[in-house]
Design an enzyme around this catalytic site. Structure first.
Site, PDB file in Angstrom:
ATOM      1  N   HIS A 475       0.461  -1.005  -0.129  1.00 24.61           N
ATOM      2  CA  HIS A 475       0.060  -0.345   0.120  1.00 24.61           C
ATOM      3  C   HIS A 475       1.064   1.484   0.360  1.00 24.61           C
ATOM      4  O   HIS A 475       0.749   1.981   0.801  1.00 24.61           O
ATOM      5  CB  HIS A 475      -0.502   0.295   1.004  1.00 24.61           C
ATOM      6  CG  HIS A 475      -2.367   0.921   1.071  1.00 24.61           C
ATOM      7  ND1 HIS A 475      -1.847   2.564   1.216  1.00 24.61           N
ATOM      8  CD2 HIS A 475      -3.557   0.016   1.764  1.00 24.61           C
ATOM      9  CE1 HIS A 475      -3.417   2.940   1.111  1.00 24.61           C
ATOM     10  NE2 HIS A 475      -3.954   1.462   1.298  1.00 24.61           N
ATOM     11  N   GLU A 579      -0.206   1.265  -5.766  1.00 20.59           N
ATOM     12  CA  GLU A 579      -0.439   0.061  -4.755  1.00 20.59           C
ATOM     13  C   GLU A 579      -1.030  -1.307  -5.653  1.00 20.59           C
ATOM     14  O   GLU A 579      -1.629  -1.556  -5.680  1.00 20.59           O
ATOM     15  CB  GLU A 579      -1.633   0.092  -3.014  1.00 20.59           C
ATOM     16  CG  GLU A 579      -1.856   1.157  -2.800  1.00 20.59           C
ATOM     17  CD  GLU A 579      -3.075   1.314  -2.205  1.00 20.59           C
ATOM     18  OE1 GLU A 579      -3.848   0.567  -2.222  1.00 20.59           O
ATOM     19  OE2 GLU A 579      -4.040   2.329  -2.109  1.00 20.59           O
TER      20      GLU A 579
HETATM   21  O1  LIG Z   1      -8.225   3.872   5.627  1.00 19.03           O
HETATM   22  P1  LIG Z   1      -7.243   2.103   5.337  1.00 19.03           P
HETATM   23  O2  LIG Z   1      -7.719   1.282   5.912  1.00 19.03           O
HETATM   24  O3  LIG Z   1      -6.129   2.179   5.957  1.00 19.03           O
HETATM   25  O4  LIG Z   1      -7.760   2.167   3.774  1.00 19.03           O
HETATM   26  C1  LIG Z   1      -7.540   3.628   2.737  1.00 19.03           C
HETATM   27  C2  LIG Z   1      -7.354   2.763   1.651  1.00 19.03           C
HETATM   28  O5  LIG Z   1      -6.575   1.942   1.201  1.00 19.03           O
HETATM   29  C3  LIG Z   1      -7.068   1.092  -0.368  1.00 19.03           C
HETATM   30  O6  LIG Z   1      -6.371   0.496  -0.816  1.00 19.03           O
HETATM   31  C4  LIG Z   1      -7.894   0.956  -0.374  1.00 19.03           C
HETATM   32  O7  LIG Z   1      -8.745   1.255  -2.136  1.00 19.03           O
HETATM   33  C5  LIG Z   1     -10.087   2.047  -0.081  1.00 19.03           C
HETATM   34  O8  LIG Z   1     -10.915   1.393  -0.568  1.00 19.03           O
HETATM   35  C6  LIG Z   1      -9.330   2.648   1.489  1.00 19.03           C
HETATM   36  O9  LIG Z   1      -9.770   3.563   1.676  1.00 19.03           O
END
Ligand SMILES: O=P(O)(O)OC[C@H]1O[C@@H](O)[C@H](O)[C@@H](O)[C@@H]1O
Length: 604
Positions: A475, A579
């Site tokens: 991510h 990501e």
């Molecule tokens: O708030 P989190 O759990 O870290 O996620 C952040 C984002 O991560 C992204 O990878 C998703 O596609 C989104 O939908 C999500 O909102």
């Protein structure tokens, strides 16, 4: 305070002034007063400095930078005895104003009004017009003013006195009105008489400042913006010399360098901070100065204090107020890969999250300044590792447990023969993970830092006797200087599902995507074979990947950023998540099998 300081005689002669000073910094304030006012006498009290000087120095007195407020000593009643009988003590209080030279006080007040203009504007502007003060006291009457609206303000030192400060305000203040016929105005006053009830003295003074002198220069405040007077005293302690290079490595809103350039003018100042918000506010505060007569010599930069881009011995003065109230990474919980002095990466053991990648002195990853880094919540920024589930998960938290688990280092940072530096971390199943996902696994994560690139490689091994399936994703939060000038390529012709629009199987027709709204898309078979180019006018990064066929493109934009407690409200302007993942289908691993997948990011 010596007896010579007790009486206010005539405004043509010597007067005693006292200034309130941030406690602990009285000595530096005395230093400034001696240098700039050359007083006849000077003495320190707690949080106060008394000095005796000629009225003709009033203008200079108002220019002092180490002090907060200024007062004239009208009279200090020494060896004062408060009658034990409250009623009698009140009678004594009422008698105090009787013999004080109120006509001369008014003359002094009028003289002082000329200089109040100087104090309520914080800097000289081009036209010489006073800049309005923050509390709205912007227009004082001119020196001929006879429209006195006064208030009496009292404070008590200790509790042994039989009268209280409200008693003093009421009875001394009331008696004063009987004598002078001044109008009382508690909120919109232009003359303030202050009464200090000491244990064995009563001091009656005239406030020379209607607001604290520390309110200057700063237009963009943070939670912990330092008082300008404290900044000044700190700088003064550094004994800055002409030509010095002065650095505040954790500058917050820039108070210290801005204060410095006002007084030590032939120097150069660098203001740096890790937080986006702080850097923006500092830059805005410096820009506000540049609108005035003096062009500022403060350079604002973003950096990580653990990796300052300075050669040894290139700084003359380093001065900062340490941040408080924020969680600082402890070394025990993170490891750093050092390629060179200005090229490094930091990996937090919580989630094996790469929290920083500095290339050529410049941070490449976005980390929210509001992110928790104490293991209480997934780290918001850097490269969190998503496993065994991408997105909402019926068995556990969104994006799985890998990013909220403590990983072990199995290979300390090691320099390879080609100069690259690597480290390896591992996570294996335990009771907690098996309660959510009853499988045996081993995750091995290798982070490699090169001169101009960062590689993160994950091996997922099924150590159990049954197959399992999962999704996995790196991510990656890229830091961009301005999202409006950022383009991301590598999606043309790919099918994607769009979580914002609620659509699926849309084909991408744009070669270079400009993120200008909330975007949350899963692109299938994206960035292949050429990778994704993330480009801004300053930096071009190439992201390539192995065994991670999909790519998620995400930016929460205004509302969603504001709704996240750990996301800077304006942080979305400085980040884009690209990501690489195995997410549009679940990967199946048979017992004993391993999936090896990786991303490589290169600064072009
Ligand atoms: O708030 P989190 O759990 O870290 O996620 C952040 C984002 O991560 C992204 O990878 C998703 O596609 C989104 O939908 C999500 O909102």
């Amino acid at each position: 305070m010596p007896p010579t300081f007790c009486d206010f005689s005539t405004f043509k002669g010597l007067v005693t002034i006292y200034a309130t000073v941030p406690t602990g910094l009285e000595f530096t304030a005395v230093d400034e007063i001696k240098q700039k006012i050359q007083p006849e006498a000077c003495e320190i009290g707690q949080g106060k400095v008394y000095f005796q000087t000629a009225v003709s120095r009033l203008c200079d007195i108002h220019q002092l930078r180490s002090v907060d407020r200024l007062f004239l000593v009208i009279k200090k009643f020494l060896d004062y005895k408060y009658d034990d009988d409250h009623d009698k003590a009140i009678v004594d209080l009422k008698a105090l104003p009787n013999d004080l030279p109120w006509d001369e006080v008014v003359k002094f007040w009028q003289e002082n009004l000329k200089h109040c203009k100087v104090l309520i504007k914080t800097r000289k502007n081009t036209s010489g017009v006073p800049v309005p003060s923050s509390n709205g006291i912007s227009s004082l009457p001119d020196a001929s003013c006879t429209d006195i609206r006064y208030r009496a303000t009292a404070s008590r030192v200790g509790k042994q006195q039989s009268v209280t400060s409200p008693d003093a305000e009421l009875y001394f203040g009331g008696a004063l009105q009987d004598i002078t016929q001044w109008k009382v105005d508690l909120s919109n006053y232009n003359l303030e008489i202050v009464i200090t009830l000491g244990v064995d003295f009563v001091l009656v003074g005239l406030a020379l400042t209607l607001e604290s002198l520390h309110r200057r220069n700063i237009t963009h405040f943070g939670y912990t913006t330092l008082r300008a007077s404290i900044a000044y005293n700190m700088l003064r302690m550094c004994k800055i010399l002409p030509g010095d290079v002065v650095v505040d490595p954790m500058c917050g809103t820039g108070v210290i360098p801005i204060e410095g350039q006002d007084e030590w003018i032939n120097c150069f100042y660098f203001a740096g901070d890790k937080s986006d918000d702080a850097v923006k506010k500092s830059a805005a505060n410096v820009a506000a100065l540049n609108g005035e007569t003096v062009r500022s010599c403060v350079e604002v930069l973003q950096w990580n204090v653990k990796k300052l881009p300075w050669r040894s011995a290139s700084i003359d003065v380093c001065v900062t107020d340490l941040p408080f109230g924020c969680c600082i990474n402890t070394m025990a919980n993170s490891i750093t890969l050092d390629w060179s002095e200005n090229c490094s990466a930091t990996i937090h053991l919580y989630g094996a999250t790469v929290t920083s990648w500095i290339n050529n002195g410049k941070e490449q990853l976005f980390l929210s300044s509001k992110s928790k880094i104490d293991g209480s919540k997934a780290i918001r920024g850097g490269i969190p590792l998503v496993f065994p589930n991408f997105g909402p998960w019926e068995h556990g938290p969104q994006h799985g447990f890998a990013r909220i688990s403590w990983w072990k280092i199995i290979e300390q940072p090691t320099k390879m023969s080609n100069g690259d530096v690597t480290t390896v971390l591992q996570l294996t199943d335990d009771d907690k993970t098996r309660n959510m996902w009853n499988h045996q696994f081993l995750l091995t994560y290798k982070v490699t830092l090169g001169e101009n690139n960062l590689t993160t490689k994950l091996e997922v091994t099924n150590t159990g006797s049954e197959q399992f399936d999962f999704t996995v994703l790196l991510h990656t939060y890229f830091r961009v200087s301005d999202i409006n000038s950022c383009k991301v390529s590598g999606f043309l012709g790919c099918n994607y599902s769009d979580k914002v629009e609620g659509t699926d199987n849309v084909s991408e027709t744009t070669k270079e995507i400009v993120v200008d709204r909330n975007i949350d898309r899963v692109y299938r078979l994206a960035g292949q074979p050429d990778g994704h180019l993330i480009s801004t006018p300053e930096t071009k990064l190439m992201l390539t990947k192995i065994n991670l066929p999909d790519t998620v493109l995400w930016n929460p934009w205004t509302e969603k950023a504001a709704a996240m407690s750990d996301f800077d409200d304006l942080g979305y302007l400085n980040m884009v998540c690209v990501e690489p993942g195995y997410v549009s289908q679940r990967k199946i691993l048979c017992a004993g099998e391993t999936l090896t997948c990786s991303q490589n990011i290169t600064v072009l």
